[in-house]
Motif scaffolding. Structure first.
Motif, PDB file in Angstrom:
ATOM      1  N   MET A  77      -5.558   5.231   0.373  1.00 34.77           N
ATOM      2  CA  MET A  77      -5.689   5.155   1.818  1.00 34.77           C
ATOM      3  C   MET A  77      -6.368   3.820   2.110  1.00 34.77           C
ATOM      4  SD  MET A  77      -7.720   7.459   4.622  1.00 34.77           S
ATOM      5  CE  MET A  77      -6.411   8.653   4.830  1.00 34.77           C
ATOM      6  N   LEU A  78      -5.770   3.024   2.964  1.00 34.04           N
ATOM      7  CA  LEU A  78      -6.268   1.686   3.238  1.00 34.04           C
ATOM      8  C   LEU A  78      -6.860   1.620   4.635  1.00 34.04           C
ATOM      9  CD1 LEU A  78      -3.268  -0.344   1.766  1.00 34.04           C
ATOM     10  CD2 LEU A  78      -5.401   0.297   0.628  1.00 34.04           C
ATOM     11  N   LYS A  79      -7.898   0.805   4.780  1.00 35.77           N
ATOM     12  CA  LYS A  79      -8.588   0.674   6.057  1.00 35.77           C
ATOM     13  C   LYS A  79      -8.462  -0.751   6.576  1.00 35.77           C
ATOM     14  CE  LYS A  79     -13.099  -0.056   3.813  1.00 35.77           C
ATOM     15  NZ  LYS A  79     -12.608  -0.013   2.432  1.00 35.77           N
ATOM     16  N   GLU A  80      -9.014  -0.947   7.762  1.00 37.64           N
ATOM     17  CA  GLU A  80      -8.945  -2.243   8.450  1.00 37.64           C
ATOM     18  C   GLU A  80      -9.372  -3.395   7.544  1.00 37.64           C
ATOM     19  OE1 GLU A  80     -11.803  -4.246  11.730  1.00 37.64           O
ATOM     20  OE2 GLU A  80     -10.718  -2.476  12.447  1.00 37.64           O
ATOM     21  N   GLY A  81      -8.561  -4.444   7.537  1.00 40.76           N
ATOM     22  CA  GLY A  81      -8.882  -5.653   6.790  1.00 40.76           C
ATOM     23  C   GLY A  81      -8.232  -5.758   5.427  1.00 40.76           C
ATOM     24  N   GLU A  82      -7.545  -4.692   4.967  1.00 42.62           N
ATOM     25  CA  GLU A  82      -6.983  -4.695   3.624  1.00 42.62           C
ATOM     26  C   GLU A  82      -5.520  -5.153   3.608  1.00 42.62           C
ATOM     27  OE1 GLU A  82      -8.497  -1.867   0.606  1.00 42.62           O
ATOM     28  OE2 GLU A  82      -8.777  -0.535   2.339  1.00 42.62           O
ATOM     29  N   MET A  83      -5.114  -5.692   2.452  1.00 41.22           N
ATOM     30  CA  MET A  83      -3.717  -6.031   2.212  1.00 41.22           C
ATOM     31  C   MET A  83      -2.982  -4.753   1.825  1.00 41.22           C
ATOM     32  SD  MET A  83      -2.196  -8.970  -0.358  1.00 41.22           S
ATOM     33  CE  MET A  83      -2.759  -8.176  -1.892  1.00 41.22           C
ATOM     34  N   ILE A  84      -1.806  -4.544   2.393  1.00 42.55           N
ATOM     35  CA  ILE A  84      -1.086  -3.288   2.169  1.00 42.55           C
ATOM     36  C   ILE A  84      -0.202  -3.347   0.931  1.00 42.55           C
ATOM     37  CG2 ILE A  84       0.602  -1.690   3.148  1.00 42.55           C
ATOM     38  CD1 ILE A  84      -0.472  -2.426   5.917  1.00 42.55           C
ATOM     39  N   ASN A  85       0.674  -4.334   0.866  1.00 42.66           N
ATOM     40  CA  ASN A  85       1.593  -4.436  -0.275  1.00 42.66           C
ATOM     41  C   ASN A  85       1.229  -5.644  -1.132  1.00 42.66           C
ATOM     42  OD1 ASN A  85       2.416  -6.041   1.946  1.00 42.66           O
ATOM     43  ND2 ASN A  85       4.458  -6.284   1.081  1.00 42.66           N
ATOM     44  N   GLU A  86       1.821  -5.718  -2.297  1.00 45.46           N
ATOM     45  CA  GLU A  86       1.503  -6.813  -3.200  1.00 45.46           C
ATOM     46  C   GLU A  86       2.309  -8.058  -2.852  1.00 45.46           C
ATOM     47  OE1 GLU A  86       4.529  -4.194  -5.487  1.00 45.46           O
ATOM     48  OE2 GLU A  86       2.927  -3.948  -4.009  1.00 45.46           O
ATOM     49  N   VAL A  87       1.758  -9.216  -3.235  1.00 47.78           N
ATOM     50  CA  VAL A  87       2.486 -10.466  -3.090  1.00 47.78           C
ATOM     51  C   VAL A  87       3.518 -10.554  -4.205  1.00 47.78           C
ATOM     52  CG1 VAL A  87       2.318 -12.979  -3.091  1.00 47.78           C
ATOM     53  CG2 VAL A  87       0.520 -11.624  -2.021  1.00 47.78           C
ATOM     54  N   LEU A  88       4.781 -10.759  -3.852  1.00 44.76           N
ATOM     55  CA  LEU A  88       5.869 -10.826  -4.825  1.00 44.76           C
ATOM     56  C   LEU A  88       6.244 -12.282  -5.057  1.00 44.76           C
ATOM     57  CD1 LEU A  88       8.034  -7.913  -3.405  1.00 44.76           C
ATOM     58  CD2 LEU A  88       6.465  -7.820  -5.341  1.00 44.76           C
ATOM     59  N   VAL A  89       6.069 -12.738  -6.293  1.00 45.09           N
ATOM     60  CA  VAL A  89       6.287 -14.158  -6.573  1.00 45.09           C
ATOM     61  C   VAL A  89       7.646 -14.437  -7.196  1.00 45.09           C
ATOM     62  CG1 VAL A  89       3.832 -14.623  -6.810  1.00 45.09           C
ATOM     63  CG2 VAL A  89       5.137 -13.957  -8.829  1.00 45.09           C
ATOM     64  N   ASP A  90       8.378 -13.398  -7.577  1.00 46.00           N
ATOM     65  CA  ASP A  90       9.708 -13.635  -8.142  1.00 46.00           C
ATOM     66  C   ASP A  90      10.773 -13.324  -7.087  1.00 46.00           C
ATOM     67  OD1 ASP A  90       9.777 -10.902  -8.003  1.00 46.00           O
ATOM     68  OD2 ASP A  90       9.641 -10.562 -10.163  1.00 46.00           O
ATOM     69  N   ASN A  91      12.007 -13.300  -7.502  1.00 46.09           N
ATOM     70  CA  ASN A  91      13.100 -13.089  -6.552  1.00 46.09           C
ATOM     71  C   ASN A  91      13.331 -11.619  -6.224  1.00 46.09           C
ATOM     72  OD1 ASN A  91      13.731 -15.833  -6.298  1.00 46.09           O
ATOM     73  ND2 ASN A  91      14.943 -15.796  -8.184  1.00 46.09           N
ATOM     74  N   ARG A  92      12.684 -10.736  -6.975  1.00 40.54           N
ATOM     75  CA  ARG A  92      12.869  -9.300  -6.732  1.00 40.54           C
ATOM     76  C   ARG A  92      11.984  -8.886  -5.564  1.00 40.54           C
ATOM     77  NH1 ARG A  92      10.290  -4.846  -8.390  1.00 40.54           N
ATOM     78  NH2 ARG A  92       8.926  -6.059  -9.738  1.00 40.54           N
ATOM     79  N   ARG A  93      12.575  -8.275  -4.580  1.00 37.53           N
ATOM     80  CA  ARG A  93      11.837  -7.948  -3.364  1.00 37.53           C
ATOM     81  C   ARG A  93      11.820  -6.442  -3.093  1.00 37.53           C
ATOM     82  NH1 ARG A  93      10.101 -12.176  -4.128  1.00 37.53           N
ATOM     83  NH2 ARG A  93      10.023 -14.022  -2.777  1.00 37.53           N
ATOM     84  N   ASN A  94      11.927  -5.632  -4.136  1.00 39.20           N
ATOM     85  CA  ASN A  94      11.901  -4.192  -3.952  1.00 39.20           C
ATOM     86  C   ASN A  94      10.471  -3.677  -4.092  1.00 39.20           C
ATOM     87  OD1 ASN A  94      14.641  -4.106  -3.561  1.00 39.20           O
ATOM     88  ND2 ASN A  94      15.098  -3.642  -5.691  1.00 39.20           N
ATOM     89  N   SER A  95      10.037  -2.887  -3.130  1.00 38.40           N
ATOM     90  CA  SER A  95       8.669  -2.382  -3.149  1.00 38.40           C
ATOM     91  C   SER A  95       8.503  -1.321  -4.234  1.00 38.40           C
ATOM     92  CB  SER A  95       8.318  -1.787  -1.789  1.00 38.40           C
ATOM     93  OG  SER A  95       7.042  -1.203  -1.814  1.00 38.40           O
ATOM     94  N   THR A  96       7.339  -1.301  -4.869  1.00 36.14           N
ATOM     95  CA  THR A  96       7.032  -0.289  -5.889  1.00 36.14           C
ATOM     96  C   THR A  96       6.389   0.944  -5.273  1.00 36.14           C
ATOM     97  OG1 THR A  96       4.898  -1.338  -6.314  1.00 36.14           O
ATOM     98  CG2 THR A  96       6.755  -2.031  -7.690  1.00 36.14           C
ATOM     99  N   ILE A  97       6.043   0.889  -3.974  1.00 29.88           N
ATOM    100  CA  ILE A  97       5.389   1.996  -3.285  1.00 29.88           C
ATOM    101  C   ILE A  97       5.983   2.142  -1.890  1.00 29.88           C
ATOM    102  CG2 ILE A  97       3.178   1.838  -4.509  1.00 29.88           C
ATOM    103  CD1 ILE A  97       2.134   0.185  -2.117  1.00 29.88           C
TER     104      ILE A  97
END
Length: 231
Positions: A77-97
């Motif tokens: 559970m994330l609160k105000e000020g947090e990053m939600i998803n990860e930064v993706l540095v490769d060409n794959r753009r599918n979310s793991t969550i």
């Protein structure tokens, strides 16, 4: 739905933007936008193609995974000020969550390619992202440790301790969890049946570690820590 452009005061809500360069702030102001989420609205699902990086400005959101039998397991559970998803540095753009709004929320969204460009030119921003990713990995390690060969009541005690630490308000000897936390949601967090969670909650109540008053949950935070760390 995008409701407005981001303001400089909004940037101040995001912990990861502390001490970044003026150029990065300017870029974020000019090229990011804010999205409004209603309660239970899904921001993205597992395996969705992701082209944006999201930060939580107001409210609370849950990140989750779906098991093979269709059951939901809450990751964070994330609160105000947090990053939600990860930064993706490769060409794959599918979310793991997946991500769903726990309550009405405002989310800053920035194009992933643009954000990587900012990181390339601002080491302070890159360092903040790396530090946050390290902290999140440590949280995952603790969750993994607490999920192996530990009774559900101790898993619940550990989870309630963490929630009380992040979202609690001290009220005498008790700490009030400052949002409507349901038994069903706790069961999703621990990956167990609602009935199993209810039995474990009763154990903690009998130990005077937790009390429930209507929809409010109170905990004795430090005593919970001793309970789940004990033999």
């Amino acid at each position: 739905m995008n409701v407005k452009r981001i303001r400089e005061c909004d940037i101040g809500k995001v912990h990861l933007f502390k001490n970044i360069s003026g150029a990065s702030i300017k870029n974020i102001l000019e090229e990011s936008s804010i999205r409004k989420l209603e309660k239970k609205e899904v921001l993205f699902r597992e395996n969705d193609s992701i082209s944006k990086i999201y930060f939580l400005l107001e409210g609370k959101v849950s990140t989750f995974k779906i098991s093979e039998n269709g059951e939901r397991k809450i990751i964070f559970m994330l609160k105000e000020g947090e990053m939600i998803n990860e930064v993706l540095v490769d060409n794959r753009r599918n979310s793991t969550i997946g991500c769903e709004a726990f309550e009405k929320s405002l989310v800053l969204e920035c194009d992933m390619k643009n954000f990587l460009y900012y990181m390339e030119r601002d080491f302070a921003l890159t360092k903040n992202i790396l530090s946050y990713s390290e902290l999140r990995t440590r949280r995952l390690y603790r969750q993994l440790k607490n999920s192996i060969s530990i009774k559900i009541d101790k898993k619940l005690a550990a989870k309630l301790y963490r929630i009380s630490k992040e979202f609690g308000i001290k009220n005498g000897e008790w700490t009030l969890i400052n949002f409507n936390l349901t038994i069903t949601y706790l069961a999703d967090m621990l990956g167990c049946k609602r009935e199993t969670l209810s039995r474990s909650m009763k154990i903690l109540q009998d130990q005077n570690l937790v009390k429930i008053d209507g929809k409010k949950i109170y905990t004795k935070k430090e005593e919970l820590a001793k309970y789940f760390k004990g033999n």
